[in-house]
Design a protein around this motif. Structure first.
Motif, PDB file in Angstrom:
ATOM      1  N   ASN A   1      27.030 -41.896  -7.157  1.00 30.14           N
ATOM      2  CA  ASN A   1      25.844 -41.527  -6.378  1.00 30.14           C
ATOM      3  C   ASN A   1      24.684 -41.092  -7.283  1.00 30.14           C
ATOM      4  N   ILE A   2      24.550 -41.741  -8.429  1.00 25.23           N
ATOM      5  CA  ILE A   2      23.413 -41.503  -9.317  1.00 25.23           C
ATOM      6  C   ILE A   2      22.373 -42.571  -8.976  1.00 25.23           C
ATOM      7  N   VAL A   3      21.397 -42.212  -8.146  1.00 18.75           N
ATOM      8  CA  VAL A   3      20.507 -43.183  -7.514  1.00 18.75           C
ATOM      9  C   VAL A   3      19.082 -42.947  -7.993  1.00 18.75           C
ATOM     10  N   HIS A   4      18.337 -44.046  -8.164  1.00 18.89           N
ATOM     11  CA  HIS A   4      16.914 -43.975  -8.474  1.00 18.89           C
ATOM     12  C   HIS A   4      16.199 -45.070  -7.694  1.00 18.89           C
ATOM     13  N   ARG A   5      14.909 -44.954  -7.572  1.00 17.69           N
ATOM     14  CA  ARG A   5      14.118 -45.983  -6.903  1.00 17.69           C
ATOM     15  C   ARG A   5      13.966 -47.190  -7.811  1.00 17.69           C
ATOM     16  N   GLY A   6      13.805 -48.361  -7.209  1.00 20.38           N
ATOM     17  CA  GLY A   6      13.736 -49.581  -8.004  1.00 20.38           C
ATOM     18  C   GLY A   6      12.566 -49.618  -8.951  1.00 20.38           C
ATOM     19  N   HIS A   7      11.417 -49.064  -8.551  1.00 19.40           N
ATOM     20  CA  HIS A   7      10.230 -49.099  -9.390  1.00 19.40           C
ATOM     21  C   HIS A   7      10.117 -47.883 -10.298  1.00 19.40           C
ATOM     22  N   ASP A   8      11.074 -46.947 -10.223  1.00 18.35           N
ATOM     23  CA  ASP A   8      11.006 -45.714 -11.023  1.00 18.35           C
ATOM     24  C   ASP A   8      12.393 -45.376 -11.557  1.00 18.35           C
ATOM     25  N   PRO A   9      12.862 -46.086 -12.585  1.00 14.72           N
ATOM     26  CA  PRO A   9      14.227 -45.851 -13.085  1.00 14.72           C
ATOM     27  C   PRO A   9      14.379 -44.576 -13.901  1.00 14.72           C
ATOM     28  N   ARG A  10      13.279 -43.899 -14.245  1.00 14.31           N
ATOM     29  CA  ARG A  10      13.384 -42.690 -15.056  1.00 14.31           C
ATOM     30  C   ARG A  10      13.741 -41.454 -14.232  1.00 14.31           C
ATOM     31  N   HIS A  11      13.489 -41.463 -12.943  1.00 12.51           N
ATOM     32  CA  HIS A  11      13.694 -40.277 -12.117  1.00 12.51           C
ATOM     33  C   HIS A  11      14.768 -40.543 -11.064  1.00 12.51           C
ATOM     34  N   LEU A  12      15.585 -39.543 -10.833  1.00 10.30           N
ATOM     35  CA  LEU A  12      16.670 -39.653  -9.862  1.00 10.30           C
ATOM     36  C   LEU A  12      16.198 -39.292  -8.467  1.00 10.30           C
ATOM     37  N   VAL A  13      16.950 -39.747  -7.484  1.00  9.65           N
ATOM     38  CA  VAL A  13      16.771 -39.360  -6.093  1.00  9.65           C
ATOM     39  C   VAL A  13      18.092 -38.755  -5.623  1.00  9.65           C
ATOM     40  N   PHE A  14      18.049 -37.514  -5.163  1.00 13.43           N
ATOM     41  CA  PHE A  14      19.272 -36.827  -4.739  1.00 13.43           C
ATOM     42  C   PHE A  14      19.588 -37.215  -3.297  1.00 13.43           C
ATOM     43  N   THR A  15      20.601 -38.039  -3.117  1.00 13.68           N
ATOM     44  CA  THR A  15      21.026 -38.457  -1.783  1.00 13.68           C
ATOM     45  C   THR A  15      22.460 -37.987  -1.530  1.00 13.68           C
ATOM     46  N   ASN A  16      22.862 -38.036  -0.259  1.00 13.07           N
ATOM     47  CA  ASN A  16      24.211 -37.601   0.146  1.00 13.07           C
ATOM     48  C   ASN A  16      24.504 -36.198  -0.392  1.00 13.07           C
ATOM     49  N   ASN A  17      23.655 -35.269  -0.022  1.00 11.28           N
ATOM     50  CA  ASN A  17      23.756 -33.903  -0.540  1.00 11.28           C
ATOM     51  C   ASN A  17      24.705 -33.064   0.312  1.00 11.28           C
ATOM     52  N   LYS A  18      25.978 -33.363   0.194  1.00 12.31           N
ATOM     53  CA  LYS A  18      26.996 -32.633   0.946  1.00 12.31           C
ATOM     54  C   LYS A  18      27.428 -31.420   0.128  1.00 12.31           C
ATOM     55  N   GLY A  19      26.884 -30.270   0.476  1.00 11.08           N
ATOM     56  CA  GLY A  19      27.207 -29.042  -0.239  1.00 11.08           C
ATOM     57  C   GLY A  19      28.292 -28.247   0.452  1.00 11.08           C
TER      58      GLY A  19
END
Length: 510
Positions: free
Chosen positions: A405-423
């Motif tokens: 679940n290490i996800v980033h946007r297609g046009h921005d590979p340098r920054h992550l997007v935190f998804t599926n945040n099951k805490g």
């Protein structure tokens, strides 16, 4: 004997009344002008006393009246922005003002994850049309966040259900569905502006997810990935968004992903991310659907098609790294100061600072599904997914464990997007997953400054209060305080860890 008692009583009476008789006698002997002056002075003093008492009582009544008016009056204002939603929001009454206590006497100790209260099922008439609709919607009564046991054979996303919401609304017209039916937003903002950590785009997305009219619902799945329950809302989108959605058949406009009610930490994670200044999660709100999960509040996350640049069949833009490769990239500080790494360095496309932000965020919420999906850093329970699927047995060779679940946007590979945040809020301080912080040498200064300022509770209360459905589903102020208690205890542990390991706190603007 009796005569002596009577004489004694008369003598006492004369003794008590003697000063008064003497005063009146001297008063009579005074000249007329002096007596008039004394009587006038007494009258003036008495009049001043009466007027002061009347003024004080009137002032007290006015204060009580103003207090009641202030308590029972509130105004709801829209954000003063050019791209705000066009829907007009009427004035509502009975505002609940948040007041902070100086110190909680005894913080609550949570032993289990807080879940929304279950509602009683509403009895419906057994007509032919309603029976048909119940059978049609039976497949939608499932948790979108749970992993599918039976994997799909085909390799492309497929649409399993497409339900017209308008037909559902006619059949279930007696049910109270969205707040949009009454043109009152469940996102409550009682000032001219939202809290500064929420952008205009955040507030616009929150209002869409909470209030937009549902046009249709789709359930899509892909290989062994969990199925997604997506709803399309009735909102106009820009021309750029329309061009982008033409390449994506899942959503023809603006959409949201409906998760299971047990995944309500998505909403808390969104607000925590914004308060800390990380800005890596997608907007999320809590919303009720009368035709799903018995009307329980469900977390709804904004749909972002840029996470799937090559189409849904190719899946999201993910980074594939083993634990050993991840630790090696931390030592090399990949992409630090925009320096391109060597081809054989093993660095991924993710900037070095992103791992620090991810580690801090995951530690506070104890999200292990990204950096520690095998539960190697804490004592898991028998009911945890890593134990059920047998991943916990892989901890013997930790370097080969894959990150997930290490996800980033297609046009921005340098920054992550935190998804599926099951805490998880039910882990004590003696069983925290410190593996999430392993290899981290720097942490973002903006987030740590919020943790050190002791204003985290105040900011989280202000932010979570905007989402009325989530606020009420957690038990109001008392339930939200219990969640923040858990985060504050972990903050103390994290700050102690920073000092003990000499972790640097630096500005991370990359």
């Amino acid at each position: 004997m009796i005569l002596s008692l009577v004489l004694m009583g008369k003598s006492r009476f004369h003794w008590l009344c003697f000063p008064f008789l003497r005063l009146t006698g001297s008063f009579r002997r005074c000249p007329l002008s002096k007596r008039s002056l004394i009587i006038g002075s007494v009258c003036v003093v008495y009049l001043f006393f009466v007027v002061s008492q009347i003024g004080y009582s009137q002032q007290q009544r006015d204060r009580r009246t103003d207090k009641d008016k202030y308590r029972h009056t509130r105004g709801l204002y829209n954000l003063d922005t050019s791209d705000a939603l066009p829907d007009s929001v009427p004035t509502r009454s009975n505002v609940v003002y948040i007041t902070l206590k100086t110190k909680r006497l005894k913080p609550a100790n949570i032993r289990g994850t807080i879940r929304p209260k279950l509602r009683r099922k509403v009895r419906r008439n057994n007509t032919a049309s309603s029976a048909f609709t119940q059978n049609k919607l039976a497949t939608l009564e499932q948790d979108a966040g749970h992993i599918q046991r039976n994997f799909e054979r085909n390799t492309s996303w497929r649409e399993t259900r497409d339900v017209d919401y308008k037909s559902l609304d006619i059949i279930h017209k007696s049910d109270i569905d969205q707040p949009a039916d009454f043109h009152v937003s469940s996102i409550r903002i009682y000032s001219q502006r939202a809290p500064p950590w929420l952008s205009t785009q955040d507030v616009t997305a929150m209002r869409f997810l909470a209030d937009a009219k549902v046009l249709r619902i789709k359930e899509v799945s892909h290989r062994d990935s969990p199925s997604l329950l997506i709803f399309e809302g009735e909102r106009s989108v820009s021309v750029t968004a329309q061009r982008h959605t033409e390449r994506n058949p899942v959503c023809g406009g603006q959409c949201g992903v409906i998760n299971s009610p047990v995944d309500n930490t998505e909403v808390f994670a969104f607000h925590l991310d914004r308060v800390l200044g990380l800005n890596r999660t997608l907007p999320a709100v809590s919303r009720k659907f009368s035709f799903l999960h018995d009307g329980q509040p469900c977390p709804v996350v904004s749909w972002d098609a840029s996470l799937y640049p090559e189409g849904l069949a190719a899946g999201a833009s993910t980074v594939r790294l083993t634990w050993g490769e991840y630790q090696s990239s931390l030592k090399q500080r990949c992409w630090h100061k925009n320096i391109s790494p060597k081809p054989d360095s093993g660095c991924s496309t993710v900037h070095h600072y992103e791992w620090s932000k991810l580690a801090l965020f995951d530690f506070l919420l104890q999200i292990h599904s990204r950096l520690d999906q095998s539960c190697c850093g804490f004592r898991p329970r028998l009911g945890d997914l890593c134990v059920e699927l047998g991943h916990h047995a892989d901890c013997g060779d930790q370097k080969r464990i894959q990150l997930a679940n290490i996800v980033h946007r297609g046009h921005d590979p340098r920054h992550l997007v935190f998804t599926n945040n099951k805490g998880f809020f039910d882990r004590n301080e003696d069983n925290l997953d410190f593996r999430l912080l392993e290899g981290i040498k720097e942490l973002p200064e903006q987030a740590v400054s919020v943790l050190r300022s002791r204003k985290l509770r105040e900011k989280l209360l202000q932010s979570l209060f905007l989402d009325q459905t989530y606020w009420e589903s957690q038990g109001g102020r008392q339930g939200i305080d219990k969640l923040i208690d858990v985060i504050e205890r972990r903050v103390k542990v994290l700050l102690t860890y920073i000092n003990a390991h000499g972790i640097k706190v630096i500005t991370m603007n990359a």
